[in-house]
Design a protein around this motif. Structure first.
Motif, PDB file in Angstrom:
ATOM      1  N   ALA A  13       7.260   7.588   6.468  1.00 47.51           N
ATOM      2  CA  ALA A  13       6.615   8.124   5.866  1.00 47.51           C
ATOM      3  C   ALA A  13       8.264   8.548   5.308  1.00 47.51           C
ATOM      4  N   VAL A  14       8.647   8.942   3.772  1.00 47.06           N
ATOM      5  CA  VAL A  14       9.467   9.216   3.091  1.00 47.06           C
ATOM      6  C   VAL A  14       9.484  10.858   2.673  1.00 47.06           C
ATOM      7  N   ILE A  15      10.780  10.567   2.591  1.00 48.67           N
ATOM      8  CA  ILE A  15      10.481  12.472   1.499  1.00 48.67           C
ATOM      9  C   ILE A  15      10.465  12.424  -0.312  1.00 48.67           C
ATOM     10  N   LYS A  16       9.701  12.840  -0.653  1.00 49.08           N
ATOM     11  CA  LYS A  16      10.089  11.874  -2.292  1.00 49.08           C
ATOM     12  C   LYS A  16      11.155  12.650  -2.918  1.00 49.08           C
ATOM     13  N   ASP A  17      11.437  13.796  -2.873  1.00 46.34           N
ATOM     14  CA  ASP A  17      12.499  14.013  -3.545  1.00 46.34           C
ATOM     15  C   ASP A  17      14.054  13.271  -2.905  1.00 46.34           C
ATOM     16  N   THR A  18      13.799  12.765  -1.473  1.00 45.21           N
ATOM     17  CA  THR A  18      15.060  12.105  -1.425  1.00 45.21           C
ATOM     18  C   THR A  18      15.227  10.915  -0.576  1.00 45.21           C
ATOM     19  N   LYS A  19      13.770  10.025  -0.388  1.00 50.81           N
ATOM     20  CA  LYS A  19      13.887   8.985  -0.088  1.00 50.81           C
ATOM     21  C   LYS A  19      14.647   8.775   1.121  1.00 50.81           C
ATOM     22  N   GLN A  20      13.881   9.592   1.964  1.00 51.10           N
ATOM     23  CA  GLN A  20      14.971   9.523   3.494  1.00 51.10           C
ATOM     24  C   GLN A  20      13.256   9.142   4.151  1.00 51.10           C
ATOM     25  N   LEU A  21      13.686   8.453   4.831  1.00 47.43           N
ATOM     26  CA  LEU A  21      13.151   7.709   5.787  1.00 47.43           C
ATOM     27  C   LEU A  21      12.982   8.875   7.458  1.00 47.43           C
ATOM     28  N   VAL A  22      11.376  10.294   7.179  1.00 43.53           N
ATOM     29  CA  VAL A  22      11.898  10.479   8.086  1.00 43.53           C
ATOM     30  C   VAL A  22      10.648  10.106   9.200  1.00 43.53           C
ATOM     31  N   GLY A  23       9.947   9.450   9.397  1.00 42.06           N
ATOM     32  CA  GLY A  23       9.446   8.871  10.667  1.00 42.06           C
ATOM     33  C   GLY A  23       8.533   8.139  10.128  1.00 42.06           C
TER      34      GLY A  23
ATOM     35  N   MET B 123       0.876  -1.310  -0.225  1.00 40.59           N
ATOM     36  CA  MET B 123      -0.033   0.053  -0.501  1.00 40.59           C
ATOM     37  C   MET B 123       1.357   1.215   0.192  1.00 40.59           C
ATOM     38  N   ILE B 124       0.613   1.840  -0.869  1.00 36.79           N
ATOM     39  CA  ILE B 124       1.111   3.282  -0.592  1.00 36.79           C
ATOM     40  C   ILE B 124       0.215   4.287  -0.759  1.00 36.79           C
ATOM     41  N   LEU B 125       0.923   5.484   0.229  1.00 40.00           N
ATOM     42  CA  LEU B 125      -0.247   6.060  -0.408  1.00 40.00           C
ATOM     43  C   LEU B 125       0.386   7.894  -0.379  1.00 40.00           C
ATOM     44  N   GLU B 126      -0.100   9.328  -1.045  1.00 38.18           N
ATOM     45  CA  GLU B 126       1.463   9.773  -1.359  1.00 38.18           C
ATOM     46  C   GLU B 126       0.346  10.956  -1.333  1.00 38.18           C
ATOM     47  N   THR B 127       0.841  11.900  -1.025  1.00 39.40           N
ATOM     48  CA  THR B 127       1.046  14.126  -0.111  1.00 39.40           C
ATOM     49  C   THR B 127       1.728  14.711  -1.563  1.00 39.40           C
ATOM     50  N   GLN B 128       1.417  15.651  -0.719  1.00 44.93           N
ATOM     51  CA  GLN B 128       2.501  16.935  -2.145  1.00 44.93           C
ATOM     52  C   GLN B 128       3.949  16.447  -1.796  1.00 44.93           C
ATOM     53  N   ARG B 129       4.775  16.273  -0.499  1.00 43.86           N
ATOM     54  CA  ARG B 129       6.009  15.974  -0.412  1.00 43.86           C
ATOM     55  C   ARG B 129       6.293  14.455   0.148  1.00 43.86           C
ATOM     56  N   LEU B 130       5.137  13.686   0.257  1.00 43.06           N
ATOM     57  CA  LEU B 130       5.484  12.284   0.797  1.00 43.06           C
ATOM     58  C   LEU B 130       4.789  11.565   0.109  1.00 43.06           C
ATOM     59  N   ILE B 131       6.059  10.318   0.935  1.00 46.67           N
ATOM     60  CA  ILE B 131       5.646   8.879   0.335  1.00 46.67           C
ATOM     61  C   ILE B 131       4.899   8.132   1.759  1.00 46.67           C
ATOM     62  N   LEU B 132       3.929   7.623   1.991  1.00 48.14           N
ATOM     63  CA  LEU B 132       3.417   7.035   2.876  1.00 48.14           C
ATOM     64  C   LEU B 132       2.990   5.064   2.899  1.00 48.14           C
ATOM     65  N   ARG B 133       4.772   4.757   2.732  1.00 47.59           N
ATOM     66  CA  ARG B 133       4.415   3.608   2.504  1.00 47.59           C
ATOM     67  C   ARG B 133       4.485   2.455   3.343  1.00 47.59           C
ATOM     68  N   GLU B 134       4.635   0.954   3.640  1.00 46.73           N
ATOM     69  CA  GLU B 134       4.541   0.110   4.388  1.00 46.73           C
ATOM     70  C   GLU B 134       5.986   0.414   5.154  1.00 46.73           C
ATOM     71  N   PHE B 135       6.210  -0.812   6.406  1.00 45.30           N
ATOM     72  CA  PHE B 135       7.757  -0.304   6.725  1.00 45.30           C
ATOM     73  C   PHE B 135       8.596  -1.848   6.212  1.00 45.30           C
ATOM     74  N   THR B 136       9.632  -1.887   5.975  1.00 50.21           N
ATOM     75  CA  THR B 136      10.007  -3.200   5.407  1.00 50.21           C
ATOM     76  C   THR B 136      11.070  -3.543   6.159  1.00 50.21           C
ATOM     77  N   VAL B 137      12.003  -4.392   6.575  1.00 47.56           N
ATOM     78  CA  VAL B 137      12.600  -4.897   7.112  1.00 47.56           C
ATOM     79  C   VAL B 137      14.353  -4.132   7.124  1.00 47.56           C
TER      80      VAL B 137
ATOM     81  N   ALA C 138      14.394  16.321  13.624  1.00 46.56           N
ATOM     82  CA  ALA C 138      15.384  17.423  12.641  1.00 46.56           C
ATOM     83  C   ALA C 138      13.677  17.782  11.457  1.00 46.56           C
ATOM     84  N   PHE C 139      12.843  16.644  11.664  1.00 50.74           N
ATOM     85  CA  PHE C 139      11.654  17.289  10.183  1.00 50.74           C
ATOM     86  C   PHE C 139      10.618  18.239  11.352  1.00 50.74           C
ATOM     87  N   TRP C 140      10.123  18.188  12.396  1.00 47.81           N
ATOM     88  CA  TRP C 140       9.632  19.095  13.023  1.00 47.81           C
ATOM     89  C   TRP C 140       9.398  20.721  12.501  1.00 47.81           C
ATOM     90  N   GLY C 141       8.107  20.843  12.652  1.00 45.78           N
ATOM     91  CA  GLY C 141       7.923  22.390  12.161  1.00 45.78           C
ATOM     92  C   GLY C 141       7.648  22.917  10.964  1.00 45.78           C
TER      93      GLY C 141
END
Length: 178
Positions: free
Chosen positions: A67-77, A1-15, A98-101
């Motif tokens: 929660a992964v930033i689309k541009d960088t593919k960094q998992l941020v939460g 399952m994948i959900l998208e927002t303007q800046r994020l990809i919300l995807r299933e966690f993996t190992v 580091a990603f608050w606010g």
């Protein structure tokens, strides 16, 4: 399952996400208002095991998403929505400090509302936060949730009782907002 927002990809966690999760889940500042943590490596592994087990539920009742930033593919939460009867759900979110606010939690939480109402057919979605967690309360307000009340000393954790603020939104209120 994948959900998208303007800046994020919300995807299933993996190992493979274990180390990224542990970075924020072990940070005392991040978990200050949570009813868990700071995590040991074993705590984070236990969480990962629970999340992977959730993914196998039929019908699925709990969704924990990276929660992964689309541009960088960094998992941020992480964020999640949990169904309960009758036709209700609860959302939650936890992000690396580091990603608050920056609006990421609001973006993810709003997308969870959309998923809950449109895909899961929920009538009401709620969320809670500790009274000292003003950032989380602002997220709930920003996504259109209404303050329902102050739940006094209902959770025992870290050697003391804790209060919560509870917010909610109904499907018809979300439809009007959208």
């Amino acid at each position: 399952m994948i959900l998208e927002t303007q800046r994020l990809i919300l995807r299933e966690f993996t190992v493979h996400d274990l180390e990224d999760i542990h970075v924020y889940a072990s940070n005392p500042m991040v978990v200050k208002h949570m009813m868990w943590g700071p995590n040991t490596k074993e705590d984070t592994q236990d969480y990962m095991d629970r999340v992977l087990s959730m993914q196998k539920q039929e019908p699925r009742q709990e969704f924990e998403l990276a929660a992964v930033i689309k541009d960088t593919k960094q998992l941020v939460g992480g964020c999640g929505i949990y169904r309960s009867k009758p036709s209700q759900g609860e959302i939650g979110y936890c992000f690396h400090s580091a990603f608050w606010g920056k609006g990421f939690a609001s973006e993810a939480a709003d997308r969870l509302l959309e998923f809950g109402f449109s895909e899961l057919g929920l009538h009401r979605i709620f969320a809670t936060c500790r009274p000292g967690n003003l950032g989380s309360a602002k997220v709930m307000q920003k996504i259109g949730m209404k303050y329902e009340g102050h739940i006094r000393e209902h959770m025992w954790h870290k050697g003391s009782w804790h209060d919560s603020f509870q917010y909610s939104i109904l499907e018809n209120e979300h439809r009007i907002k959208a």
